[in-house]
Write an enzyme that holds these catalytic residues in place. Structure first.
Site, PDB file in Angstrom:
ATOM      1  N   GLU A 101      -7.242  -0.971 -14.845  1.00 51.16           N
ATOM      2  CA  GLU A 101      -7.689  -0.896 -13.648  1.00 51.16           C
ATOM      3  C   GLU A 101      -8.720   0.128 -13.695  1.00 51.16           C
ATOM      4  O   GLU A 101      -9.877   0.401 -12.796  1.00 51.16           O
ATOM      5  CB  GLU A 101      -6.645  -1.353 -12.591  1.00 51.16           C
ATOM      6  CG  GLU A 101      -6.243  -2.653 -12.654  1.00 51.16           C
ATOM      7  CD  GLU A 101      -6.684  -3.459 -12.426  1.00 51.16           C
ATOM      8  OE1 GLU A 101      -8.157  -3.552 -11.264  1.00 51.16           O
ATOM      9  OE2 GLU A 101      -6.126  -4.899 -11.988  1.00 51.16           O
ATOM     10  N   ASP A 142       1.582  -4.051  -9.321  1.00 46.44           N
ATOM     11  CA  ASP A 142       1.352  -4.826  -9.654  1.00 46.44           C
ATOM     12  C   ASP A 142       2.153  -5.428 -11.382  1.00 46.44           C
ATOM     13  O   ASP A 142       1.950  -6.105 -11.736  1.00 46.44           O
ATOM     14  CB  ASP A 142      -0.231  -5.767  -9.696  1.00 46.44           C
ATOM     15  CG  ASP A 142      -0.298  -5.044  -7.855  1.00 46.44           C
ATOM     16  OD1 ASP A 142       0.613  -5.371  -7.393  1.00 46.44           O
ATOM     17  OD2 ASP A 142      -1.915  -5.305  -8.177  1.00 46.44           O
ATOM     18  N   HIS A 180       0.827  -0.973  -0.279  1.00 46.91           N
ATOM     19  CA  HIS A 180      -0.135   0.148  -0.440  1.00 46.91           C
ATOM     20  C   HIS A 180       0.999   1.028  -0.043  1.00 46.91           C
ATOM     21  O   HIS A 180       0.556   2.183   0.571  1.00 46.91           O
ATOM     22  CB  HIS A 180      -0.913   0.055   1.374  1.00 46.91           C
ATOM     23  CG  HIS A 180      -1.943  -1.352   1.645  1.00 46.91           C
ATOM     24  ND1 HIS A 180      -2.931  -0.990   0.306  1.00 46.91           N
ATOM     25  CD2 HIS A 180      -2.530  -2.170   1.741  1.00 46.91           C
ATOM     26  CE1 HIS A 180      -4.211  -2.090   0.303  1.00 46.91           C
ATOM     27  NE2 HIS A 180      -3.116  -3.179   1.120  1.00 46.91           N
ATOM     28  N   THR A 181       2.241   1.038  -0.510  1.00 43.93           N
ATOM     29  CA  THR A 181       3.170   2.007  -0.419  1.00 43.93           C
ATOM     30  C   THR A 181       3.295   2.960  -2.313  1.00 43.93           C
ATOM     31  O   THR A 181       2.947   4.074  -2.351  1.00 43.93           O
ATOM     32  CB  THR A 181       4.212   1.729   0.016  1.00 43.93           C
ATOM     33  OG1 THR A 181       4.832   0.911  -0.983  1.00 43.93           O
ATOM     34  CG2 THR A 181       4.478   1.981   1.344  1.00 43.93           C
ATOM     35  N   ASP A 182       2.721   2.419  -3.105  1.00 41.24           N
ATOM     36  CA  ASP A 182       2.319   2.581  -3.205  1.00 41.24           C
ATOM     37  C   ASP A 182       1.750   3.673  -4.917  1.00 41.24           C
ATOM     38  O   ASP A 182       2.309   4.591  -5.302  1.00 41.24           O
ATOM     39  CB  ASP A 182       2.019   1.502  -5.211  1.00 41.24           C
ATOM     40  CG  ASP A 182       1.414   0.893  -4.870  1.00 41.24           C
ATOM     41  OD1 ASP A 182       0.551   0.880  -4.423  1.00 41.24           O
ATOM     42  OD2 ASP A 182       0.787  -0.126  -6.130  1.00 41.24           O
ATOM     43  N   GLY A 230      -7.490 -14.133  -5.959  1.00 43.20           N
ATOM     44  CA  GLY A 230      -7.896 -14.053  -5.129  1.00 43.20           C
ATOM     45  C   GLY A 230      -6.969 -14.087  -3.742  1.00 43.20           C
ATOM     46  O   GLY A 230      -6.963 -13.933  -2.641  1.00 43.20           O
ATOM     47  N   LEU A 288      -1.841 -12.649  -6.191  1.00 42.39           N
ATOM     48  CA  LEU A 288      -0.903 -12.431  -6.959  1.00 42.39           C
ATOM     49  C   LEU A 288      -0.992 -11.610  -7.943  1.00 42.39           C
ATOM     50  O   LEU A 288      -0.060 -12.233  -8.605  1.00 42.39           O
ATOM     51  CB  LEU A 288      -0.875 -14.232  -6.732  1.00 42.39           C
ATOM     52  CG  LEU A 288      -0.175 -14.945  -5.869  1.00 42.39           C
ATOM     53  CD1 LEU A 288       0.045 -16.277  -5.284  1.00 42.39           C
ATOM     54  CD2 LEU A 288       1.326 -13.977  -4.327  1.00 42.39           C
ATOM     55  N   SER A 289      -1.868 -10.706  -7.846  1.00 36.79           N
ATOM     56  CA  SER A 289      -2.615 -10.193  -9.416  1.00 36.79           C
ATOM     57  C   SER A 289      -2.277 -10.651 -10.430  1.00 36.79           C
ATOM     58  O   SER A 289      -1.176 -10.404 -11.486  1.00 36.79           O
ATOM     59  CB  SER A 289      -1.220  -8.906  -9.172  1.00 36.79           C
ATOM     60  OG  SER A 289      -1.056  -8.685  -7.971  1.00 36.79           O
TER      61      SER A 289
END
Length: 379
Positions: A157, A169, A32-34, A118, A121-122
């Site tokens: 996305e 990702d 959650h840093t990207d 799910g 692993l993108s």
């Protein structure tokens, strides 16, 4: 998988196409840093989306998902968007290439994958990267650089799938390099490869096989929290914030927003610490930072769940050097750094204890760090 895809292509469209592959990814640290302009530290894995693709001389695209046993057909204009969610990933990539001045013509394609769905692993980024790479190769003489292919997936996305994700990702799927992790500066786009030497250790993903679907995308809500704090601080992203700055506005923001920002600021430093530790061969420090990240994701960012916290507890009990939730959260995997001599006991214990509590065993995926998007060549 390759032979099944080729057979399905022959059955649906006749003849054969050209094979392309793109991998899923794992992230050692930097979650959650990207989208906060910080650093991430991913690698590509040996689980892939593979597609057989061939231009068909029309302005229509016909795509068959082997795993879902579904076909979608669509044109290349904005109003041609398909109904099926999975097909919107492919359609979105086509549109994003066209928006950038690229060429896309009609094609036939069959795709399948062994990236676990799910599990964090993108698989969606692997799908986008696979088709972006193929369209670049087949119609554009590979004129788009790799980072632009990653941005094409990210924009897909945002604009066609409703997820306001960062770049990590797709970046990892496109740029992966065997036996190397990548430290990406998500603000500048600069990155460097770090060889990963695991002498005496293994990396393994333990998949809870749980995915908690939550209303109103919790991912987007957390991003909004971070953006509110950055705005209050007068900085572009939380990359430019530190704890002193955050504490100075603590009484001006909600407790929830404070916790989200506290996690991100701490994680920014943990990524850099892990890079330094890897260069020194200090895998125990890497493991400590992984545990700290899990704690932050669980208590501050609140994207863990009971099952993942339990897997993290089992890892601690088994003497595992490092363990943390991986991916967006609310289910999926933990990534674990395990000494060779503790590996078998850890896997056996995790399977047994998790099954006793939740009625099913977790799935185990050893991490093999692999190459990124490419035209498939027989090995």
């Amino acid at each position: 998988m390759k032979e099944q895809i080729k057979k399905a292509f022959a059955d649906h469209f006749g003849g054969e196409g050209i094979l392309f592959v793109s991998p899923g990814r794992f992230n050692l640290i930097g979650e959650h840093t990207d989208y906060n302009g910080g650093f991430v530290f991913p690698g590509a894995i040996d689980k892939v989306i593979m597609a057989d693709i061939r231009p068909n001389g029309t302005d229509r695209c016909r795509v068959y998902s082997l795993d879902l046993n579904e076909t979608a057909e669509f044109g290349l204009r904005e109003e041609d968007a398909p109904e099926q969610q999975w097909a919107r990933y492919v359609f979105g990539v086509c549109r994003e290439v066209i928006k950038r001045g690229g060429k896309v013509e009609g094609f036939d394609a069959v795709f399948a994958g062994n990236v676990p769905l799910g599990a964090g692993l993108s698989s969606s980024a692997a799908l986008e990267s696979c088709f972006a790479n193929a369209l670049n190769d087949l119609f554009n003489d590979n004129r788009f650089p790799k980072m632009e292919l990653a941005k094409i997936g990210q924009s897909t996305e945002h604009n066609y799938c409703g997820v306001n994700c960062g770049i990590m990702d797709q970046f990892a799927s496109v740029h992966g390099k065997k036996d190397h992790l990548m430290r990406l500066d998500c603000r500048s786009g600069e990155f460097e490869y770090f060889p990963i030497k695991l002498d005496g250790y293994k990396l393994v993903l333990v998949d809870s096989r749980v995915k908690h679907e939550l209303v109103d995308s919790p991912y987007n809500k957390r991003r909004e929290s971070c953006e509110r704090v950055a705005k209050k601080l007068g900085v572009e992203t939380l990359r430019d914030a530190d704890m002193d700055m955050l504490n100075a506005i603590k009484d001006q923001i909600s407790e929830e927003d404070y916790k989200r920002a506290e996690y991100v600021i701490g994680e920014k430093q943990r990524v850099l610490d892990v890079c330094d530790a890897l260069l020194k061969g200090d895998l125990e420090t890497v493991g400590k930072r992984m545990y700290e990240t899990h704690e932050g994701l669980s208590k501050l960012y609140e994207v863990s769940c009971e099952e993942l916290d339990y897997l993290n507890d089992i890892a601690k009990e088994c003497g595992v050097s490092g363990s943390r939730i991986m991916g967006g959260g609310f289910g999926g995997c933990t990534v674990n750094l395990v000494k060779d001599e503790l590996y078998d006991n850890f896997i056996e214990t995790a399977k047994r204890k998790f099954n006793e509590r939740y009625g099913h065993e977790p799935k185990i995926y050893p991490v093999i760090v692999s190459d990124g998007s490419r035209r498939y060549v027989e090995e």
